[in-house]
Design a protein around this motif. Sequence first.
Motif: not given
Length: 128
Positions: A51, A63-65, A68, A57-59, A54-55
């Motif tokens: 988690r 963005f690394d699809e 994610a 990656v979001e920030e 993933l946060r």
Amino acid sequence: GPGASEVSIWLVDEAIAELDLSEAQAAAIERIRSESADRIWRLETAIADTRSALRAVEEAAVFDEAMAGNLIRQQVEIAAYLWGTRTRIASDVYRILTPEQCLALSTLRSQQEGLRQEGPEWRDRRGR
């Protein structure tokens, strides 16, 4: 360290205390809980770690699809193992109980699940 989980609230002491367990039953349930505590803790920690990743990656600025997607797949897999572990624990506990205690525990679990589904304030109403 390992602790009672919100998701497996049916195993917390207040629910078990209502079952009028024999000393042998209480000892067996405690053994089940202690034997599984480390595995549950490791799985919950792994979920928290993915988690957090993933946060990040979001920030991130970009963005690394792929990252994610990998983290989401990892989290789903870990959650499945955790759910399976908790299901096995529940089965082990039910096998220790008398038919009357099984019915009582099932009723308590249903009541607690109903309260959780009512919203975050369920804890304030459970005593009413």
